[in-house]
Design a protein around this motif. Structure first.
Motif, PDB file in Angstrom:
ATOM      1  N   LYS A   1       0.839  -1.196   0.000  1.00  0.00           N
ATOM      2  CA  LYS A   1       0.000   0.000   0.000  1.00  0.00           C
ATOM      3  C   LYS A   1       0.881   1.256   0.000  1.00  0.00           C
ATOM      4  N   PRO A   2       0.579   2.278  -0.804  1.00  0.00           N
ATOM      5  CA  PRO A   2      -0.604   2.487  -1.662  1.00  0.00           C
ATOM      6  C   PRO A   2      -0.398   2.070  -3.112  1.00  0.00           C
ATOM      7  N   ILE A   3       0.683   1.354  -3.375  1.00  0.00           N
ATOM      8  CA  ILE A   3       1.025   0.959  -4.743  1.00  0.00           C
ATOM      9  C   ILE A   3       0.098  -0.146  -5.238  1.00  0.00           C
TER      10      ILE A   3
ATOM     11  N   GLY B   1      13.726   8.083  -1.585  1.00  0.00           N
ATOM     12  CA  GLY B   1      14.312   9.038  -0.656  1.00  0.00           C
ATOM     13  C   GLY B   1      15.254   8.401   0.340  1.00  0.00           C
ATOM     14  N   LEU B   2      15.897   9.250   1.096  1.00  0.00           N
ATOM     15  CA  LEU B   2      16.794   8.812   2.169  1.00  0.00           C
ATOM     16  C   LEU B   2      16.048   8.856   3.499  1.00  0.00           C
ATOM     17  N   VAL B   3      16.125   7.777   4.240  1.00  0.00           N
ATOM     18  CA  VAL B   3      15.621   7.755   5.606  1.00  0.00           C
ATOM     19  C   VAL B   3      16.789   8.111   6.511  1.00  0.00           C
ATOM     20  N   LEU B   4      16.591   9.158   7.324  1.00  0.00           N
ATOM     21  CA  LEU B   4      17.662   9.697   8.164  1.00  0.00           C
ATOM     22  C   LEU B   4      17.157   9.941   9.575  1.00  0.00           C
ATOM     23  N   ARG B   5      18.086  10.052  10.505  1.00  0.00           N
ATOM     24  CA  ARG B   5      17.701  10.481  11.841  1.00  0.00           C
ATOM     25  C   ARG B   5      17.328  11.962  11.793  1.00  0.00           C
ATOM     26  N   LYS B   6      16.500  12.377  12.726  1.00  0.00           N
ATOM     27  CA  LYS B   6      15.971  13.743  12.739  1.00  0.00           C
ATOM     28  C   LYS B   6      17.083  14.783  12.693  1.00  0.00           C
ATOM     29  N   GLU B   7      18.174  14.537  13.374  1.00  0.00           N
ATOM     30  CA  GLU B   7      19.253  15.518  13.419  1.00  0.00           C
ATOM     31  C   GLU B   7      19.961  15.701  12.076  1.00  0.00           C
ATOM     32  N   ASP B   8      19.726  14.753  11.132  1.00  0.00           N
ATOM     33  CA  ASP B   8      20.347  14.839   9.810  1.00  0.00           C
ATOM     34  C   ASP B   8      19.356  15.269   8.722  1.00  0.00           C
ATOM     35  N   GLU B   9      18.238  15.858   9.114  1.00  0.00           N
ATOM     36  CA  GLU B   9      17.208  16.197   8.136  1.00  0.00           C
ATOM     37  C   GLU B   9      17.664  17.244   7.120  1.00  0.00           C
ATOM     38  N   GLY B  10      18.783  17.916   7.385  1.00  0.00           N
ATOM     39  CA  GLY B  10      19.297  18.894   6.434  1.00  0.00           C
ATOM     40  C   GLY B  10      19.934  18.269   5.205  1.00  0.00           C
TER      41      GLY B  10
ATOM     42  N   ILE C   1      11.347   3.767  -0.450  1.00  0.00           N
ATOM     43  CA  ILE C   1      10.296   4.330  -1.288  1.00  0.00           C
ATOM     44  C   ILE C   1       9.291   5.034  -0.386  1.00  0.00           C
ATOM     45  N   GLU C   2       8.735   6.146  -0.871  1.00  0.00           N
ATOM     46  CA  GLU C   2       7.873   6.970  -0.034  1.00  0.00           C
ATOM     47  C   GLU C   2       6.651   6.220   0.490  1.00  0.00           C
ATOM     48  N   GLY C   3       6.003   5.433  -0.363  1.00  0.00           N
ATOM     49  CA  GLY C   3       4.795   4.729   0.053  1.00  0.00           C
ATOM     50  C   GLY C   3       5.001   3.843   1.269  1.00  0.00           C
ATOM     51  N   PRO C   4       5.965   2.926   1.216  1.00  0.00           N
ATOM     52  CA  PRO C   4       6.230   2.078   2.383  1.00  0.00           C
ATOM     53  C   PRO C   4       6.649   2.876   3.615  1.00  0.00           C
ATOM     54  N   PHE C   5       7.383   3.986   3.427  1.00  0.00           N
ATOM     55  CA  PHE C   5       7.771   4.800   4.575  1.00  0.00           C
ATOM     56  C   PHE C   5       6.528   5.366   5.257  1.00  0.00           C
ATOM     57  N   LYS C   6       5.613   5.889   4.470  1.00  0.00           N
ATOM     58  CA  LYS C   6       4.377   6.434   5.039  1.00  0.00           C
ATOM     59  C   LYS C   6       3.590   5.344   5.763  1.00  0.00           C
ATOM     60  N   GLN C   7       3.558   4.158   5.141  1.00  0.00           N
ATOM     61  CA  GLN C   7       2.797   3.052   5.723  1.00  0.00           C
ATOM     62  C   GLN C   7       3.412   2.586   7.035  1.00  0.00           C
TER      63      GLN C   7
ATOM     64  N   VAL D   1      12.751   9.902  12.919  1.00  0.00           N
ATOM     65  CA  VAL D   1      13.337   9.692  11.585  1.00  0.00           C
ATOM     66  C   VAL D   1      12.589  10.541  10.562  1.00  0.00           C
ATOM     67  N   VAL D   2      13.281  10.868   9.473  1.00  0.00           N
ATOM     68  CA  VAL D   2      12.674  11.670   8.406  1.00  0.00           C
ATOM     69  C   VAL D   2      12.901  10.986   7.067  1.00  0.00           C
ATOM     70  N   TYR D   3      12.088  11.380   6.111  1.00  0.00           N
ATOM     71  CA  TYR D   3      12.216  10.896   4.732  1.00  0.00           C
ATOM     72  C   TYR D   3      12.477  12.089   3.833  1.00  0.00           C
ATOM     73  N   ASN D   4      13.629  12.105   3.153  1.00  0.00           N
ATOM     74  CA  ASN D   4      13.972  13.188   2.230  1.00  0.00           C
ATOM     75  C   ASN D   4      14.067  12.648   0.806  1.00  0.00           C
ATOM     76  N   GLU D   5      13.135  13.044  -0.027  1.00  0.00           N
ATOM     77  CA  GLU D   5      13.118  12.595  -1.417  1.00  0.00           C
ATOM     78  C   GLU D   5      14.335  13.115  -2.167  1.00  0.00           C
ATOM     79  N   PHE D   6      14.997  12.217  -2.921  1.00  0.00           N
ATOM     80  CA  PHE D   6      16.125  12.668  -3.733  1.00  0.00           C
ATOM     81  C   PHE D   6      15.897  12.404  -5.221  1.00  0.00           C
ATOM     82  N   SER D   7      14.853  11.657  -5.534  1.00  0.00           N
ATOM     83  CA  SER D   7      14.576  11.382  -6.942  1.00  0.00           C
ATOM     84  C   SER D   7      13.152  10.882  -7.125  1.00  0.00           C
ATOM     85  N   VAL D   8      12.628  11.078  -8.318  1.00  0.00           N
ATOM     86  CA  VAL D   8      11.347  10.487  -8.706  1.00  0.00           C
ATOM     87  C   VAL D   8      11.647   9.545  -9.861  1.00  0.00           C
ATOM     88  N   ILE D   9      11.297   8.299  -9.693  1.00  0.00           N
ATOM     89  CA  ILE D   9      11.716   7.235 -10.607  1.00  0.00           C
ATOM     90  C   ILE D   9      10.524   6.652 -11.370  1.00  0.00           C
TER      91      ILE D   9
END
Length: 287
Positions: free
Chosen positions: A51-53, A131-140, A206-212, A228-236
């Motif tokens: 989900k949601p794919i 995207g990259l999954v990172l710890r909150k302190e690395d959200e930059g 992938i964004e979908g599984p991260f949200k889920q 943790v945060v999700y930072n998108e780096f590409s759309v594939i």
């Protein structure tokens, strides 16, 4: 008079039988009745836990972005009747390759290795945020270049995973600022857990599984939504995978999906299932 009544009853009975037969024939009958055309039933495998794919809704029906786009394709192909089969990601890949299923949808990325096993049509199916999954302190850290410059460690990715190819392609294009890419033994790594525990500095997801997993209230890692945060780096671009003997079917798909995209129906489904229109950033996609 009696004979006339008998004939009348017989006629009514035959009409009723014909009517019932028509009612029970369902959707297949609708397609078959179109100029007496013979309809071929094809099995469309989908990952039922993505989900949601692609997933099974509360009523037990197949749905998700990939599935709903394929339903639109089916509507435009009178010579085909799609039968949806929910399964696992691994079974889908094996089943399509062996001909158990004629096509499979699983948010599949393009890899050169996969072209040896499957037909990739000319027209892609959809778009997926990586995207990259990172710890909150690395959200930059917003890009792979940022991540590489820090010298950070990345969660292992199996070499046969399309996400490995994404990072490998970045490294080839940026030899002086490479991401530390390590091939893992397993097909998937529990990226969120590894990042949260500090075993690695980041991971590709992938964004979908991260949200889920993280943002959904019932997600297994919802308790980490502030850690943790999700930072998108590409759309594939993502693709349906066709069995090697299904070139004619793949060609028919190409014609149908081109029409669907032109009508912006894929844009609508992207917004519905992903919460935003990923096609709006299509010009940034190089793959």
């Amino acid at each position: 008079m009696k004979k006339n009544k008998i004939f009348q009853f017989a006629a009514i009975g035959l009409a009723s039988i014909a009517l019932l037969a028509g009612c029970n024939s369902g959707e297949s009958a609708d397609k078959n009745s179109d100029e007496g055309r013979e309809v071929r039933t094809v099995k469309v495998a989908y990952d039922q836990a993505s989900k949601p794919i692609s997933y099974i809704d509360d009523n037990g029906n197949p749905t998700g972005y990939d599935v709903e786009v394929m339903k639109l394709v089916d509507e435009l192909l009178p010579d085909y009747q799609f039968e949806y089969v929910g399964t696992t990601s691994d079974d889908l890949l094996i089943g399509v390759e062996q001909g158990k299923y004629q096509v499979g949808v699983k948010n599949a990325f393009f890899t050169q290795e996969r072209t040896e096993k499957f037909i990739f049509p000319k027209e892609f199916l959809g778009l997926s945020s990586a995207g990259l999954v990172l710890r909150k302190e690395d959200e930059g850290i917003k890009t792979l270049a940022d991540f590489a410059k820090k010298g950070y460690s990345l969660a292992p990715i199996a070499a046969n995973n399309a996400q490995y190819t994404i990072i490998d392609e970045y490294n080839t294009a940026n030899p002086d600022n490479k991401v530390k890419l390590q091939a893992g033994d397993a097909f998937t790594v529990d990226v969120v857990q590894w990042v949260n525990e500090g075993r690695v500095d980041g991971g590709v997801m992938i964004e979908g599984p991260f949200k889920q997993q993280v943002l959904a209230e019932d997600g297994p890692y919802n308790n980490l939504k502030d850690e943790v945060v999700y930072n998108e780096f590409s759309v594939i671009k993502t693709w349906p995978l066709f069995n090697k003997k299904e070139q004619e079917f793949a060609d028919a798909y190409d014609k149908a999906i081109a029409q669907i995209k032109k009508q912006k129906k894929t844009n609508e489904l992207s917004t519905k299932f992903y919460g935003r229109d990923l096609f709006e950033v299509l010009e940034t996609v190089n793959r």
